[in-house]
Write a protein that holds these residues in place. Structure first.
Motif, mmCIF file in Angstrom:
data_model
loop_
_atom_site.group_PDB
_atom_site.id
_atom_site.type_symbol
_atom_site.label_atom_id
_atom_site.label_comp_id
_atom_site.label_asym_id
_atom_site.label_seq_id
_atom_site.Cartn_x
_atom_site.Cartn_y
_atom_site.Cartn_z
ATOM 1 N N ALA A 126 0.706 -1.733 0.051
ATOM 2 C CA ALA A 126 -0.128 -0.103 -0.284
ATOM 3 C C ALA A 126 0.878 1.428 -0.102
ATOM 4 O O ALA A 126 0.545 1.505 -0.526
ATOM 5 N N LYS A 127 2.063 1.156 0.675
ATOM 6 C CA LYS A 127 3.121 2.565 0.992
ATOM 7 C C LYS A 127 3.363 2.956 -0.727
ATOM 8 O O LYS A 127 3.756 3.297 -1.193
ATOM 9 N N GLU A 128 3.939 1.641 -1.200
ATOM 10 C CA GLU A 128 4.775 1.750 -2.150
ATOM 11 C C GLU A 128 3.817 2.219 -3.210
ATOM 12 O O GLU A 128 3.736 2.829 -3.705
ATOM 13 N N PHE A 129 2.365 1.419 -3.307
ATOM 14 C CA PHE A 129 1.490 1.845 -4.348
ATOM 15 C C PHE A 129 0.856 3.535 -4.192
ATOM 16 O O PHE A 129 1.229 3.836 -5.018
ATOM 17 N N ASP A 130 1.074 3.918 -3.091
ATOM 18 C CA ASP A 130 1.078 5.347 -2.637
ATOM 19 C C ASP A 130 2.166 6.203 -3.372
ATOM 20 O O ASP A 130 1.691 7.147 -4.142
ATOM 21 N N ALA A 131 3.295 5.952 -2.704
ATOM 22 C CA ALA A 131 3.926 6.768 -3.351
ATOM 23 C C ALA A 131 4.117 6.722 -5.109
ATOM 24 O O ALA A 131 4.291 7.886 -5.495
ATOM 25 N N HIS A 132 4.039 5.112 -5.935
ATOM 26 C CA HIS A 132 4.177 5.977 -6.621
ATOM 27 C C HIS A 132 2.795 5.781 -7.660
ATOM 28 O O HIS A 132 2.736 7.006 -8.532
ATOM 29 N N LYS A 133 1.563 6.158 -7.148
ATOM 30 C CA LYS A 133 0.389 6.930 -7.722
ATOM 31 C C LYS A 133 0.465 8.628 -7.399
ATOM 32 O O LYS A 133 0.384 8.948 -8.337
ATOM 33 N N ARG A 134 1.859 9.027 -6.188
ATOM 34 C CA ARG A 134 1.610 10.463 -6.491
ATOM 35 C C ARG A 134 3.053 10.853 -7.145
ATOM 36 O O ARG A 134 2.704 12.141 -7.666
ATOM 37 N N LYS A 135 3.980 9.523 -7.362
ATOM 38 C CA LYS A 135 4.809 9.805 -8.167
ATOM 39 C C LYS A 135 4.051 9.923 -10.225
ATOM 40 O O LYS A 135 4.019 11.816 -10.519
ATOM 41 N N PRO A 138 -10.937 0.314 -5.528
ATOM 42 C CA PRO A 138 -10.716 1.834 -6.973
ATOM 43 C C PRO A 138 -9.584 2.260 -6.260
ATOM 44 O O PRO A 138 -8.440 2.826 -5.153
ATOM 45 N N CYS A 139 -9.229 3.162 -7.399
ATOM 46 C CA CYS A 139 -8.038 3.074 -7.193
ATOM 47 C C CYS A 139 -8.305 5.354 -7.020
ATOM 48 O O CYS A 139 -8.593 6.164 -7.693
ATOM 49 N N SER A 140 -8.031 6.286 -5.203
ATOM 50 C CA SER A 140 -9.284 6.918 -4.920
ATOM 51 C C SER A 140 -8.070 7.534 -5.116
ATOM 52 O O SER A 140 -6.470 7.638 -4.996
ATOM 53 N N PRO A 141 -8.571 9.760 -5.111
ATOM 54 C CA PRO A 141 -7.829 10.719 -4.867
ATOM 55 C C PRO A 141 -6.705 10.202 -3.396
ATOM 56 O O PRO A 141 -7.856 9.684 -3.193
ATOM 57 N N GLY A 142 -5.378 11.183 -3.297
ATOM 58 C CA GLY A 142 -5.355 11.450 -1.842
ATOM 59 C C GLY A 142 -4.788 9.604 -1.272
ATOM 60 O O GLY A 142 -4.069 9.210 -1.920
ATOM 61 N N ASN A 143 -5.405 9.550 0.051
ATOM 62 C CA ASN A 143 -4.598 8.877 0.689
ATOM 63 C C ASN A 143 -5.705 7.276 0.761
ATOM 64 O O ASN A 143 -5.532 7.030 1.020
ATOM 65 N N SER A 144 -6.530 7.582 0.309
ATOM 66 C CA SER A 144 -8.141 6.853 0.049
ATOM 67 C C SER A 144 -7.764 5.895 -0.503
ATOM 68 O O SER A 144 -7.407 6.031 -1.748
ATOM 69 N N ASP A 145 -8.525 4.655 -0.035
ATOM 70 C CA ASP A 145 -8.618 2.999 -0.523
ATOM 71 C C ASP A 145 -6.708 2.543 -1.072
ATOM 72 O O ASP A 145 -6.518 1.495 -1.395
ATOM 73 N N ASN A 146 -5.668 2.981 -0.822
ATOM 74 C CA ASN A 146 -4.947 2.381 -0.530
ATOM 75 C C ASN A 146 -4.140 1.344 -0.291
ATOM 76 O O ASN A 146 -4.176 0.100 -0.731
ATOM 77 N N GLN A 147 -4.577 1.015 0.883
ATOM 78 C CA GLN A 147 -4.897 0.057 1.909
ATOM 79 C C GLN A 147 -4.946 -1.229 1.113
ATOM 80 O O GLN A 147 -5.794 -2.319 0.978
ATOM 81 N N ALA A 148 -6.408 -0.892 0.426
ATOM 82 C CA ALA A 148 -7.698 -1.737 -0.078
ATOM 83 C C ALA A 148 -6.080 -2.076 -1.601
ATOM 84 O O ALA A 148 -6.696 -3.728 -2.001
ATOM 85 N N VAL A 149 -5.443 -1.178 -1.900
ATOM 86 C CA VAL A 149 -4.918 -1.768 -3.087
ATOM 87 C C VAL A 149 -3.500 -2.894 -2.658
ATOM 88 O O VAL A 149 -3.153 -3.891 -3.220
ATOM 89 N N GLY A 150 -3.572 -2.867 -1.499
ATOM 90 C CA GLY A 150 -2.129 -2.839 -1.466
ATOM 91 C C GLY A 150 -3.078 -4.824 -0.485
ATOM 92 O O GLY A 150 -1.708 -5.758 -0.931
ATOM 93 N N LEU A 151 -4.039 -4.523 -0.293
ATOM 94 C CA LEU A 151 -5.004 -6.045 0.168
ATOM 95 C C LEU A 151 -4.420 -7.064 -1.682
ATOM 96 O O LEU A 151 -4.434 -7.981 -1.106
ATOM 97 N N LEU A 152 -5.616 -6.138 -1.818
ATOM 98 C CA LEU A 152 -6.322 -7.110 -2.521
ATOM 99 C C LEU A 152 -4.354 -7.330 -3.504
ATOM 100 O O LEU A 152 -4.679 -8.381 -4.165
ATOM 101 N N LEU A 153 -3.168 -7.024 -3.660
ATOM 102 C CA LEU A 153 -2.185 -7.516 -4.190
ATOM 103 C C LEU A 153 -1.632 -8.456 -3.010
ATOM 104 O O LEU A 153 -0.718 -9.887 -4.409
ATOM 105 N N ALA A 154 -1.820 -8.214 -1.990
ATOM 106 C CA ALA A 154 -1.456 -8.898 -1.278
ATOM 107 C C ALA A 154 -2.135 -10.787 -1.354
ATOM 108 O O ALA A 154 -1.724 -11.714 -1.457
#
Length: 615
Positions: A74-83, A149-165
């Motif tokens: 989730a943290k990796e996803f958040d970093a790449h989403k901001r980038k 969902p890929c939502s703006p800001g910090n929303s749903d980052n943990q959801a994407v991380g859990l989905l990949l796990a």
């Protein structure tokens, strides 16, 4: 049958219903309200149970333990989403491929009919990324979907991380009998709509999207995950979909069963379940939960990404993690085990979920109200319209008494001209057509002449047309046919009553909540309306019980039920926002609430408004 076939007995029954018409109608209305509110009382409801044998037991061993890995992803996803400033497509593709999935992307674009100021978007472009885990021991004709969902800001980052796990964990299992699709959609419902239309080769909303390069089997069920925090206090189940559709009740039962097994705190409508149903506080809590479901279902919008799956007969629900102020905490690994158990049970299905209920209300997750219990409440309201129509029918057929040379003679009433009745009906419906078409088409003209934005122009135009309609049908029976007659308004009211009964009945069969809410406000005033009532008070009552004010009341009631009351000014702004969202939902996803209100309910109400000012 003898009572109806004997003319004398039939006449006596008709006279009785005519003489006691008003008292019977009042009793029916009060009984409908009491019946509906009594549905929240737990002894009057049914305990939930699993109807599908394949999901009847939760005896599976959940071994998912990659909670820390999910948070790291989730943290990796958040970093790449901001980038990337949005969906990190390349990173997601590589992450899914590294977990052994067949990965595909889909680009889409959609121009909104007017800007969505709530989410600050107008021309929407995005990309969906999905990976398919092929079933190792099956013909690959069926599939399950897990989406985040890929939502703006910090929303749903943990959801994407859990989905990949979960994708990595599921890849190492060999018992899957269905393909599993892991989908990350951009721009919430718009991206989900594009993916579903591409998957099913349809285009019903004018969406532009690239064709899907990879497909799995027929989708049997879908779970949408919404997590925005590392620590969760409870999981909220969201069931309401587009146009009031609900998934099969067994899907909700499955969620509740695994929550009970794993000791997870679960809620419905954001409210915890209480066991003190025999107290006033327990009943009030259940009634508030049920009323929240009624209001959310009546608005016809999709309250989560799962809502669009229901259109394609795919049972789906959204699971939303809530980080509240409770002492109870759960980690992501626990949520992963819950999802693992649910997916494994859905994997055992030999057919689509169909044995349980599709029409129900939930005062809690452990109790439900079936269609056979709540439909009589609406039936009592519909009976009022039919009784008033019967009374008018009898009065129209009764001969009028006329005194000639001191002798009273019966004179058959002369029927009103066709134009007398047809004119207000046509003009009322033309006003409804204008309310449906003009707000979007006249937004550019309104922006040029008034200092408002496009969204404000659409909403204010709709309000202006709605208000102008109060003047347009005024005495329309005189437009082509001269003065109206006593028989004329009775025929018009008879037509309008039957029309309204059919409208509300059809609406309640599709979306009970919407039909019931409209019936509660429209039936009393329409059943009692005549031209002989005091004009000022009657007009005020009709306006206060019109469709627009019904929406306004629902806004305030909803805010009270979620314990976030608003002032009059804030409620008015929310009311305008609800109108704009209703028009957008119709244009983007095919929601039927706005066209139903504009093309049918509002014109029918205008017919009764015309009866009040009949002369």
């Amino acid at each position: 049958m003898g009572l109806l076939s004997d003319p004398n007995r039939r006449k006596a029954l008709t006279n009785l219903l005519t003489r006691l018409n008003a008292p019977i109608c009042m009793v029916c209305y009060l009984a409908a309200i009491v019946w509906f509110m009594g549905l929240a009382f737990e002894p009057f409801t049914l305990r939930t149970y699993m109807s599908e044998n394949a999901m009847g037991s939760t005896m599976v061993e959940e071994r998912f333990s990659s909670g820390e890995r999910a948070l790291s992803l989730a943290k990796e996803f958040d970093a790449h989403k901001r980038k990337a400033g949005g969906m990190p497509v390349e990173w997601l593709v590589k992450a899914m491929q590294a977990r052994g999935l067949e990965v595909f992307t889909q680009s889409f674009s959609r121009k909104l009919p007017f800007p969505d100021e709530n989410k600050e978007r107008y021309m929407v472009r995005g990309t969906n990324v999905y990976g398919i885990l092929r079933a190792p021991r099956a013909p690959r004709t069926e599939a399950l979907v897990i989406t985040a969902p890929c939502s703006p800001g910090n929303s749903d980052n943990q959801a994407v991380g859990l989905l990949l796990a979960l994708a990595q964990y599921f890849r190492n299992q060999i018992f899957w009998a269905k393909d599993i699709i892991f989908l990350v959609n951009e721009h919430d419902l718009i991206g989900m709509q594009a993916w579903l239309e591409g998957y099913h080769h349809t285009n019903i909303t004018g969406m532009e999207y690239s064709p899907l390069q990879g497909r799995a089997g027929s989708i049997q069920a879908a779970l949408s995950l919404e997590l925005s925090s590392d620590v969760i206090t409870s999981l909220d189940l969201i069931l309401e979909g587009l146009n009031g559709q609900l998934p099969n009740l067994d899907l909700a039962n499955l969620f509740y069963a695994f929550c009970q097994k794993l000791g997870v705190l679960c809620t419905i409508q954001g409210k915890l379940q209480r066991n003190d149903w025999d107290t006033a506080e327990g009943y009030t809590h259940a009634a508030q939960t049920m009323m929240l479901m009624v209001l959310k279902q009546a608005c016809g919008r999709s309250w989560g990404d799962h809502g669009l799956f229901l259109r394609y007969h795919i049972e789906a629900a959204s699971i939303r993690g809530i980080n509240g102020f409770r002492h109870y905490k759960m980690d992501v690994a626990t949520i992963g085990r819950l999802l693992e158990g649910m997916v494994r049970k859905l994997n055992n299905l030999l057919e689509r979920l169909h044995q349980s209920y599709f029409f129900y209300l939930l005062p809690s997750l452990s109790r439900f109200v079936s269609i056979g219990y709540y439909m009589p409440a609406f039936g009592l309201l519909a009976v009022i319209l039919l009784l008033r129509a019967l009374d008018l029918w009898v009065n129209l057929g009764a001969p009028a008494l006329e005194a000639v040379d001191g002798v009273t003679e019966a004179e058959q009433p002369s029927g009103p001209g066709v134009l007398t009745v047809l004119t207000p009906v046509v003009i009322s419906h033309l006003t409804g057509v204008a309310l449906y078409l003009l707000p979007v088409h006249l937004q550019e003209m309104a922006v040029e002449h008034f200092p408002v934005s496009e969204t404000e122009a659409v909403v204010l135009t709709a309000v202006a047309i709605y208000t102008a309609g109060l003047a347009l049908p005024h005495n329309t029976q005189r437009l082509l046919s001269g003065e109206g007659t006593e028989q004329g308004w009775k025929v018009l009211k008879l037509t309008a009553l039957l029309y309204l009964a059919v409208l509300l009945g059809c609406t309640a069969l599709i979306n009970f909540s919407l039909g019931f809410v409209l019936a509660v406000t429209l039936v009393p005033i329409t059943a009692s309306m005549t031209p002989h009532m005091p004009k000022a008070l009657s007009a005020l009552a009709m306006v206060l019980l019109s469709p627009a004010f019904t929406i306004l009341y629902c806004v305030f009631i909803y805010q009270e039920l979620i314990e976030a009351p608003v002032s009059v000014g804030e409620g008015w702004m929310l009311f305008l926002s609800v109108i704009s969202q209703g028009i957008l939902d119709h244009a983007l996803y095919g929601s039927l609430v706005y066209p139903l209100l504009a093309l049918f309910i509002y014109p029918c109400w205008l017919m009764f408004w015309n009866i009040l000012f009949w002369s």
